[in-house]
Design a protein around this motif. Structure first.
Motif, mmCIF file in Angstrom:
data_model
loop_
_atom_site.group_PDB
_atom_site.id
_atom_site.type_symbol
_atom_site.label_atom_id
_atom_site.label_comp_id
_atom_site.label_asym_id
_atom_site.label_seq_id
_atom_site.Cartn_x
_atom_site.Cartn_y
_atom_site.Cartn_z
ATOM 1 N N TYR A 1 0.830 -1.204 0.000
ATOM 2 C CA TYR A 1 0.000 0.000 0.000
ATOM 3 C C TYR A 1 0.868 1.260 0.000
ATOM 4 O O TYR A 1 0.630 2.204 -0.752
ATOM 5 N N GLN B 1 2.333 1.968 -3.324
ATOM 6 C CA GLN B 1 1.379 2.569 -4.258
ATOM 7 C C GLN B 1 1.146 4.036 -3.942
ATOM 8 O O GLN B 1 1.170 4.896 -4.821
ATOM 9 N N ILE B 2 0.903 4.296 -2.661
ATOM 10 C CA ILE B 2 0.535 5.663 -2.254
ATOM 11 C C ILE B 2 1.702 6.628 -2.439
ATOM 12 O O ILE B 2 1.537 7.736 -2.948
ATOM 13 N N ASP C 1 -12.292 17.447 0.324
ATOM 14 C CA ASP C 1 -11.547 16.220 0.549
ATOM 15 C C ASP C 1 -12.376 15.092 -0.069
ATOM 16 O O ASP C 1 -13.564 15.265 -0.352
ATOM 17 N N TYR D 1 -12.386 11.634 1.310
ATOM 18 C CA TYR D 1 -12.910 10.752 2.354
ATOM 19 C C TYR D 1 -13.359 11.576 3.549
ATOM 20 O O TYR D 1 -12.549 12.080 4.322
ATOM 21 N N ASN E 1 -19.102 11.415 0.962
ATOM 22 C CA ASN E 1 -17.696 11.604 0.591
ATOM 23 C C ASN E 1 -17.586 12.573 -0.583
ATOM 24 O O ASN E 1 -18.598 13.025 -1.146
ATOM 25 N N SER F 1 -6.861 15.387 -1.602
ATOM 26 C CA SER F 1 -7.029 14.092 -0.943
ATOM 27 C C SER F 1 -5.704 13.406 -0.681
ATOM 28 O O SER F 1 -4.739 13.576 -1.431
ATOM 29 N N SER G 1 -5.519 10.240 -0.838
ATOM 30 C CA SER G 1 -5.552 9.070 -1.702
ATOM 31 C C SER G 1 -5.231 9.489 -3.130
ATOM 32 O O SER G 1 -6.097 10.022 -3.839
ATOM 33 N N ILE H 1 -4.473 7.439 -5.495
ATOM 34 C CA ILE H 1 -4.618 6.264 -6.371
ATOM 35 C C ILE H 1 -5.282 6.703 -7.670
ATOM 36 O O ILE H 1 -6.247 7.478 -7.668
ATOM 37 N N ASN I 1 -9.068 6.755 -8.029
ATOM 38 C CA ASN I 1 -9.774 7.853 -7.353
ATOM 39 C C ASN I 1 -9.638 9.147 -8.130
ATOM 40 O O ASN I 1 -10.587 9.928 -8.237
ATOM 41 N N VAL J 1 -2.845 16.025 -4.364
ATOM 42 C CA VAL J 1 -2.629 14.902 -3.453
ATOM 43 C C VAL J 1 -1.913 15.394 -2.198
ATOM 44 O O VAL J 1 -1.011 16.229 -2.280
#
Lengths: 559, 122
Positions: free
Chosen positions: A401, A404-405, B52, B54, B59, B81, B83, B85, B88, B102
């Motif tokens: 994780y 990835q992050i 944001d 989350y 959300n 955020s 996240s 990824i 997202n 990010v």
């Protein structure tokens, strides 16, 4: 001091006067001039007077009379009614008697006989305190005729016949005297403090509990439980109060510190002013609050603030405390120390963290491994070379994780496939699979010889996913000796890397294999190519393998 | 004075963004979750939304979806955020977000992006 001495002197004087008064007033007069006495009890049976005296704690001499089939217990001799009445009160207070009242001696049968004999002086000869009528009565006493003059209509204290003695083993062990006194006090309490509607029941329970041990013990148990509940409620209250106070304290100081640090980071305040606002920053709980705020900033903000955060951390001297925490014997503290050093002391923490990568405690080790990955972004998995302890699945997930992050450098996982640590090998196989690192196929093939089933499984899967055709024959040759799970994986691999030369192999699996193996073999053959599809349909027709259900299953869109 | 709405459940980060943008002369409205964000936007018009992903109640994706879907709002949205990824990020843009940052983020960069989005809207 002067007044205290005067008070004490006066008190002593009063007590002495009172004692003299009592002695003078309540000293029983000689029998010949007495008119009154104090009756203290009556009984249908004549109990042993010494037991009676012990039980009720009576030191006076007792005279026993018989009146209308009742044995009357009488003490003292008084000239007048008033003295007898006052003495009755005194004897109640100084003994365990509940009631006592004055009686006129002339009205008691047998009195004339007593009067004519010389009574022993109880003060001079306590051993003779028992009446001459203890065990025998004079023949002249008419048992059927009596009219005891009960003055003031007081009830006769009755000792019911057949009343069991209060002498169970606990009483004997701890002393009758103590329990007799306790019973009296409880009855006194019941008479004076218990509400009227409960009084009788309360007193009855007390009496029964001192007669029957089980009731006594049950009452003790009930009291014990009640005390327990009270203690628990008290503890809950104290804990709740403390918790609320602590939460309020944290809230207040959090706001204070957030405001101070934010002003500093935004350039609105100098460090000196900020330092002053960070009150009590050396206190343990305040330190935790500040560190929490700094970590929040570190995780969410970058740029100019990025260097400022470790700077504040070092300026406040918190790094020393973190290093101490890391060396603590408490695992939770060590984890906290490692986390703090990782987030806020990146300069020196790479030197400290590696010592804990092989820690015996799982949680400490996991945190150290994660911290290592975060601190070595260019080569996050170099610690695999020296890892002797497990690299747990949970840590593997976190590591993946984080990769990835944080978009960490992807390591060449094949470099670590020769590790003696099976967790490392398995994790690397998974990562090779995920990142499609097919450059080092040889190392993957070597792992087909591993003792561990899971390692072989992951190697077969890697061969399948990476389309390593050169590994096909290797996995086929291993089919017969593999476990059921790995056999399925081999059959699945043939769907992607199989060719026409593998049709016979798959056909033999369809003929002889288990249901799962048959199903996968059908799937592999059917979806390998159009030729494979024709082959399986032909097999079904020519050899009558009854694989129609399997074909329906694999062609169902839901599967 | 331009009005900006910040939807962020982390009080400290919310306050940081608030203080940073207030100094630039913007009028800031702070909310703690997605539901509150939509409620405020029903009665107030803003020039920019910083949200944001989350958050409790609703959300960020749901907020963007509702604003651009049902309400047909044209207010620019900047997503902030932790996240990052790809999934997202793509989802946010597909739903109608105008920009994505990010965490950890730079305050200076945030100011620049806010200025740009407001200029585009004008």
């Amino acid at each position: 001091m002067k007044y205290a001495r005067a008070f004490c002197f006066k008190l002593c004087l009063n007590i002495f006067s009172l004692l003299c008064l009592i002695c003078v007033q309540f000293t029983p007069v000689e029998a010949e001039t007495s008119k009154y006495a104090v009756q203290i009890a009556a009984s249908k049976d004549s109990d042993s007077l010494s037991d009676f005296q012990d039980y009720y704690q009576i030191t006076d001499s007792i005279t026993l009379f018989l009146s209308q089939n009742w044995y009357l217990y009488v003490v003292g001799r008084f000239k007048d009614f008033k003295s007898a009445s006052e003495y009755a009160k005194v004897i109640i207070e100084t003994s365990n008697l509940e009631q006592a009242f004055p009686v006129e001696l002339e009205k008691i049968p047998g009195w004339s006989l007593v009067k004519s004999k010389q009574s022993p002086n109880p003060q001079t000869n306590p051993a003779d305190s028992v009446s001459i009528y203890q065990n025998e009565l004079p023949a002249e006493v008419d048992k059927t005729v009596c009219d005891t003059n009960v003055v003031a209509n007081e009830k006769i204290t009755e000792i019911a016949p057949g009343t069991p003695r209060r002498n169970f083993w606990l009483f004997e062990l701890l002393g009758k005297k103590y329990f007799v006194k306790l019973e009296k006090q409880l009855i006194y309490f019941g008479n004076n403090y218990v509400p009227g509607f409960l009084q009788k029941r309360f007193i009855r329970i007390i009496e029964l509990s001192f007669i029957y041990p089980i009731i006594f013990f049950l009452l003790i148990l009930v009291i014990f439980f009640l005390l327990n509940i009270i203690v628990v409620l008290l503890i809950l209250y104290i804990t709740s109060t403390r918790k609320n106070y602590r939460e309020r304290y944290i809230e207040v100081f959090s706001k204070l510190y957030e405001e101070a640090l934010l002003s500093y980071f935004l350039g609105e305040s100098s460090w000196e002013k900020t330092r002053i606002k960070l009150k009590k920053h050396n206190k343990s709980i305040n330190r935790k609050i500040i560190i929490s705020i700094l970590i929040t900033f570190q995780e969410n903000l970058k740029g100019a603030m990025e260097n400022g955060i470790p700077e504040i951390y070092a300026k406040l001297g918190y790094h020393r405390e973190s290093i101490k925490l890391v060396k603590s014997s408490n695992n939770y503290k060590r984890i906290r120390g490692i986390k703090e050093l990782t987030e806020l002391y990146p300069e020196k923490s790479p030197e400290i963290i590696p010592d804990y990568l092989n820690d015996t405690n799982d949680a400490v080790r996991s945190q150290a491994q994660i911290s290592y990955i975060l601190l070595h972004r260019d080569n996050p998995f170099e610690f695999f070379r020296t890892l002797t302890k497990p690299f747990t699945r949970w840590t593997q997930l976190i590591a993946f994780y984080l990769q990835q992050i944080n978009k960490l450098q992807v390591a060449n996982f094949a470099d670590y496939l020769d590790s003696e640590n099976p967790n490392v090998r398995n994790y690397c196989l998974r990562m090779i699979n995920h990142f499609q690192q097919f450059e080092n196929a040889t190392e993957i093939f070597n792992l087909l010889e591993s003792d561990m089933e899971i390692t072989r499984f992951l190697a077969i899967r890697a061969i399948n996913n990476l389309r390593l055709y050169e590994g096909k024959e290797l996995i086929k040759s291993r089919y017969a000796t593999e476990s059921a799970k790995n056999q399925i994986e081999i059959i699945k691999a043939l769907k992607n890397i199989g060719q026409e030369s593998d049709f016979d192999f798959l056909a033999s699996v369809i003929e002889t294999g288990s249901v799962s193996a048959k199903s996968e073999a059908c799937r592999s053959l059917y979806f390998m190519s159009d030729v494979g599809k024709e082959c399986i349909l032909r097999l079904n027709l020519e050899k009558n393998m009854e694989i129609d259900p399997y074909i329906s299953h694999i062609t169902d869109e839901r599967n | 004075m331009k009005k900006i709405l910040i939807a962020e459940d982390n009080r400290l980060i919310q306050e940081t963004i608030f203080r940073s943008l207030s100094r630039e002369g913007y009028n800031i409205i702070k909310v703690n979750d997605g539901k509150e964000c939509l409620e405020v936007l029903e009665g107030t018009e803003v020039d920019l939304i910083i949200t944001d992903l989350y958050m409790p109640n609703k959300n960020g994706h749901e907020v963007i979806s509702e604003l651009h879907g049902e309400r047909k709002s044209k207010t620019p949205i900047l997503v902030l955020s932790a996240s990052g990824i790809e999934e997202n990020v793509l989802k946010a843009f597909n739903l109608g977000a105008d920009d994505f940052m990010v965490k950890p983020f730079s305050l200076i960069e945030l100011n620049v992006r806010v200025r740009k989005l407001l200029a585009q809207k004008s």
